[in-house]
Design a protein around this motif. Structure first.
Motif, PDB file in Angstrom:
ATOM      1  N   SER A  57       0.820  -1.220   0.000  1.00 56.82           N
ATOM      2  CA  SER A  57       0.000   0.000   0.000  1.00 56.82           C
ATOM      3  C   SER A  57       0.849   1.263   0.000  1.00 56.82           C
ATOM      4  CB  SER A  57      -0.980  -0.006   1.176  1.00 56.82           C
ATOM      5  OG  SER A  57      -0.321  -0.231   2.402  1.00 56.82           O
ATOM      6  N   LEU A  58       2.029   1.231   0.638  1.00 56.68           N
ATOM      7  CA  LEU A  58       2.896   2.410   0.625  1.00 56.68           C
ATOM      8  C   LEU A  58       3.399   2.690  -0.785  1.00 56.68           C
ATOM      9  CD1 LEU A  58       4.356   4.668   2.120  1.00 56.68           C
ATOM     10  CD2 LEU A  58       6.221   3.059   2.586  1.00 56.68           C
ATOM     11  N   GLU A  59       3.843   1.655  -1.484  1.00 58.69           N
ATOM     12  CA  GLU A  59       4.308   1.828  -2.869  1.00 58.69           C
ATOM     13  C   GLU A  59       3.162   2.300  -3.760  1.00 58.69           C
ATOM     14  OE1 GLU A  59       7.070  -0.481  -0.646  1.00 58.69           O
ATOM     15  OE2 GLU A  59       4.919  -0.824  -0.992  1.00 58.69           O
ATOM     16  N   TRP A  60       1.963   1.745  -3.551  1.00 58.65           N
ATOM     17  CA  TRP A  60       0.814   2.132  -4.372  1.00 58.65           C
ATOM     18  C   TRP A  60       0.453   3.601  -4.171  1.00 58.65           C
ATOM     19  CZ3 TRP A  60      -4.235   3.782  -3.168  1.00 58.65           C
ATOM     20  CH2 TRP A  60      -5.114   3.833  -4.259  1.00 58.65           C
ATOM     21  N   ILE A  61       0.435   4.036  -2.900  1.00 58.96           N
ATOM     22  CA  ILE A  61       0.021   5.418  -2.628  1.00 58.96           C
ATOM     23  C   ILE A  61       1.045   6.412  -3.169  1.00 58.96           C
ATOM     24  CG2 ILE A  61       1.065   5.921  -0.359  1.00 58.96           C
ATOM     25  CD1 ILE A  61      -2.624   6.482  -1.319  1.00 58.96           C
ATOM     26  N   LYS A  62       2.308   6.046  -3.182  1.00 55.83           N
ATOM     27  CA  LYS A  62       3.339   6.920  -3.728  1.00 55.83           C
ATOM     28  C   LYS A  62       3.152   7.131  -5.232  1.00 55.83           C
ATOM     29  CE  LYS A  62       7.049   5.992  -0.391  1.00 55.83           C
ATOM     30  NZ  LYS A  62       8.399   5.410  -0.182  1.00 55.83           N
ATOM     31  N   GLU A  63       2.548   6.143  -5.893  1.00 54.96           N
ATOM     32  CA  GLU A  63       2.340   6.223  -7.349  1.00 54.96           C
ATOM     33  C   GLU A  63       1.143   7.092  -7.727  1.00 54.96           C
ATOM     34  OE1 GLU A  63       1.823   2.174  -8.412  1.00 54.96           O
ATOM     35  OE2 GLU A  63       3.962   1.646  -8.212  1.00 54.96           O
ATOM     36  N   GLN A  64       0.267   7.384  -6.764  1.00 51.62           N
ATOM     37  CA  GLN A  64      -0.945   8.157  -7.066  1.00 51.62           C
ATOM     38  C   GLN A  64      -0.605   9.647  -7.164  1.00 51.62           C
ATOM     39  OE1 GLN A  64      -3.464   5.989  -7.803  1.00 51.62           O
ATOM     40  NE2 GLN A  64      -1.774   4.605  -7.245  1.00 51.62           N
ATOM     41  N   LYS A  65      -0.924  10.261  -8.280  1.00 54.12           N
ATOM     42  CA  LYS A  65      -0.458  11.613  -8.558  1.00 54.12           C
ATOM     43  C   LYS A  65      -1.073  12.683  -7.660  1.00 54.12           C
ATOM     44  CE  LYS A  65       0.701  10.743 -13.410  1.00 54.12           C
ATOM     45  NZ  LYS A  65       0.449  11.142 -14.823  1.00 54.12           N
ATOM     46  N   GLU A  66      -2.346  12.528  -7.293  1.00 52.92           N
ATOM     47  CA  GLU A  66      -3.015  13.592  -6.542  1.00 52.92           C
ATOM     48  C   GLU A  66      -3.504  13.146  -5.164  1.00 52.92           C
ATOM     49  OE1 GLU A  66      -6.034  15.217  -9.157  1.00 52.92           O
ATOM     50  OE2 GLU A  66      -4.596  16.673  -9.952  1.00 52.92           O
ATOM     51  N   ILE A  67      -3.033  12.001  -4.675  1.00 55.90           N
ATOM     52  CA  ILE A  67      -3.415  11.550  -3.342  1.00 55.90           C
ATOM     53  C   ILE A  67      -2.236  11.784  -2.388  1.00 55.90           C
ATOM     54  CG2 ILE A  67      -4.174   9.640  -1.897  1.00 55.90           C
ATOM     55  CD1 ILE A  67      -5.475   8.372  -4.293  1.00 55.90           C
ATOM     56  N   SER A  68      -2.407  12.700  -1.455  1.00 55.11           N
ATOM     57  CA  SER A  68      -1.380  12.944  -0.447  1.00 55.11           C
ATOM     58  C   SER A  68      -1.403  11.815   0.571  1.00 55.11           C
ATOM     59  CB  SER A  68      -1.626  14.286   0.239  1.00 55.11           C
ATOM     60  OG  SER A  68      -1.572  15.351  -0.689  1.00 55.11           O
ATOM     61  N   TYR A  69      -0.318  11.679   1.310  1.00 48.43           N
ATOM     62  CA  TYR A  69      -0.294  10.605   2.313  1.00 48.43           C
ATOM     63  C   TYR A  69       0.628  10.957   3.470  1.00 48.43           C
ATOM     64  CZ  TYR A  69       4.296   9.145   0.509  1.00 48.43           C
ATOM     65  OH  TYR A  69       5.610   9.112   0.138  1.00 48.43           O
ATOM     66  N   SER A  70       0.311  10.364   4.614  1.00 47.40           N
ATOM     67  CA  SER A  70       1.230  10.310   5.738  1.00 47.40           C
ATOM     68  C   SER A  70       1.528   8.846   5.988  1.00 47.40           C
ATOM     69  CB  SER A  70       0.627  10.974   6.985  1.00 47.40           C
ATOM     70  OG  SER A  70      -0.631  10.407   7.312  1.00 47.40           O
ATOM     71  N   TYR A  71       2.609   8.582   6.721  1.00 47.51           N
ATOM     72  CA  TYR A  71       3.079   7.202   6.864  1.00 47.51           C
ATOM     73  C   TYR A  71       3.717   7.006   8.225  1.00 47.51           C
ATOM     74  CZ  TYR A  71       6.482   3.379   6.449  1.00 47.51           C
ATOM     75  OH  TYR A  71       7.242   2.261   6.683  1.00 47.51           O
ATOM     76  N   SER A  72       3.446   5.838   8.824  1.00 51.42           N
ATOM     77  CA  SER A  72       4.156   5.424  10.037  1.00 51.42           C
ATOM     78  C   SER A  72       4.654   4.005   9.815  1.00 51.42           C
ATOM     79  CB  SER A  72       3.240   5.491  11.264  1.00 51.42           C
ATOM     80  OG  SER A  72       2.076   4.705  11.094  1.00 51.42           O
ATOM     81  N   SER A  73       5.880   3.735  10.206  1.00 50.95           N
ATOM     82  CA  SER A  73       6.498   2.436   9.946  1.00 50.95           C
ATOM     83  C   SER A  73       5.862   1.322  10.769  1.00 50.95           C
ATOM     84  CB  SER A  73       7.996   2.495  10.228  1.00 50.95           C
ATOM     85  OG  SER A  73       8.238   2.873  11.582  1.00 50.95           O
ATOM     86  N   GLU A  74       5.145   1.696  11.855  1.00 52.29           N
ATOM     87  CA  GLU A  74       4.378   0.744  12.648  1.00 52.29           C
ATOM     88  C   GLU A  74       2.933   1.231  12.704  1.00 52.29           C
ATOM     89  OE1 GLU A  74       6.157   0.139  16.493  1.00 52.29           O
ATOM     90  OE2 GLU A  74       8.183   0.251  15.669  1.00 52.29           O
ATOM     91  N   ASN A  75       2.024   0.384  13.158  1.00 52.42           N
ATOM     92  CA  ASN A  75       0.628   0.789  13.273  1.00 52.42           C
ATOM     93  C   ASN A  75       0.472   1.758  14.445  1.00 52.42           C
ATOM     94  OD1 ASN A  75      -2.165   0.989  13.165  1.00 52.42           O
ATOM     95  ND2 ASN A  75      -2.469  -0.869  14.380  1.00 52.42           N
ATOM     96  N   CYS A  76       0.247   3.024  14.138  1.00 51.54           N
ATOM     97  CA  CYS A  76       0.097   4.034  15.191  1.00 51.54           C
ATOM     98  C   CYS A  76      -1.366   4.250  15.558  1.00 51.54           C
ATOM     99  CB  CYS A  76       0.740   5.350  14.773  1.00 51.54           C
ATOM    100  SG  CYS A  76      -0.067   6.183  13.381  1.00 51.54           S
TER     101      CYS A  76
END
Length: 303
Positions: A57-76
């Motif tokens: 899902s992290l790789e997929w979201i990075k590929e989306q041109k207009e979808i911003s994202y935040s990320y945590s390496s563990e489930n926060c």
């Protein structure tokens, strides 16, 4: 834990900012985003919080041109997830959704029509969920089984039927999809991290809104979404949100929902402050004592 944020430029002025926390649920995440693009009347900013992202899902979201994202390496959890993502919001309204939803046609226009009726910013409005099973929740349309996974979803049949299910507008608006003003979310401090990873964070948020002065909690029947089920809560190690809520507010979430929000009852407009009757005082007293005398292990030795 590693955190990251990536705000992506959009070529339009968004009506809503849609926040979606996701924990290794790529199939569901793709499906809910697809439903947003397919079934929305207006254009919206989408921001996803990725927990772990070990399923691609992290790789997929990075590929989306207009979808911003935040990320945590563990489930926060959802509290930090929603709060972190919300800081990138550009629209005056935030929409909170789970990644295991399918948003029905015109869901956003029907919510926006309600918003336009509001004389001020003190309101909280929800769509109505349709679920495959019956959990005894009065705000939800139950027993409409169109699958528990996107691969099973009979979209054509669902779209031919979903409008026909009878349901009144209802009080309580704490279920997703839920919309409220961005400034209100920030004014009350967002979701409370002490409820991480998230059990009872929604009731806590509702009572924070109540203390802020909101009395308009509406569930809109016509705006609908299909809920596949709690795909993440079944995996998470749960916090004792019930006790945490009582210790923080001096009453149980059930007391708050039934006596303040009148949750699931027919919507009749702004909610009055509840009369502080002897029964309500007794109910709060019982709530506090339930926590005080909660069973704990007894030790007969000195550590």
């Amino acid at each position: 834990m590693i955190y990251d944020c990536q705000k992506k430029e959009i070529s339009f002025e968004p009506v809503f900012t849609i926040l979606i926390p996701s924990w290794n649920n790529l199939d569901y995440l793709k499906f809910v985003v697809q439903s947003i693009y397919k079934n929305s009347v207006h254009k919206h900013q989408i921001i996803v919080h990725i927990n772990e992202g070990k399923d691609g899902s992290l790789e997929w979201i990075k590929e989306q041109k207009e979808i911003s994202y935040s990320y945590s390496s563990e489930n926060c959890g959802v509290c930090y997830g929603f709060n972190l993502a919300s800081h990138m919001a550009d629209s005056p309204y935030l929409v909170f959704i789970d990644d295991d939803l399918y948003l029905c046609p015109d869901w956003d226009e029907l919510l926006l029509a309600e918003i336009k009726k509001m004389p001020d910013e003190k309101w909280c409005i929800s769509s109505t969920m349709i679920e495959p099973t019956d959990k005894g929740i009065s705000c939800i349309i139950p027993n409409k089984n169109f699958g528990f996974h996107p691969s099973e979803f009979d979209e054509e049949l669902f779209l031919s039927e979903y409008k026909s299910y009878p349901k009144e507008d209802w009080n309580g608006s704490q279920w997703y999809p839920m919309v409220l003003p961005t400034m209100v979310y920030r004014a009350v401090g967002g979701l409370s991290p002490e409820f991480s990873p998230g059990m009872y964070s929604d009731p806590d948020f509702m009572i924070k809104l109540w203390h802020y002065g909101i009395r308009y909690y509406k569930g809109v029947s016509a705006s609908r979404a299909y809920h596949f089920g709690s795909r993440s809560t079944g995996r998470v190690k749960r916090n004792d949100g019930r006790s945490e809520f009582i210790l923080k507010w001096g009453l149980s979430s059930n007391t708050f929902f039934n006596n303040y929000l009148k949750i699931g009852t027919e919507f009749l407009g702004y909610l009055p402050d509840p009369e502080e009757t002897n029964f309500l005082k007794f109910k709060k007293w019982i709530d506090r004592w339930k926590v005080k005398f909660k069973t704990r292990p007894v030790k007969f030795w000195k550590e």
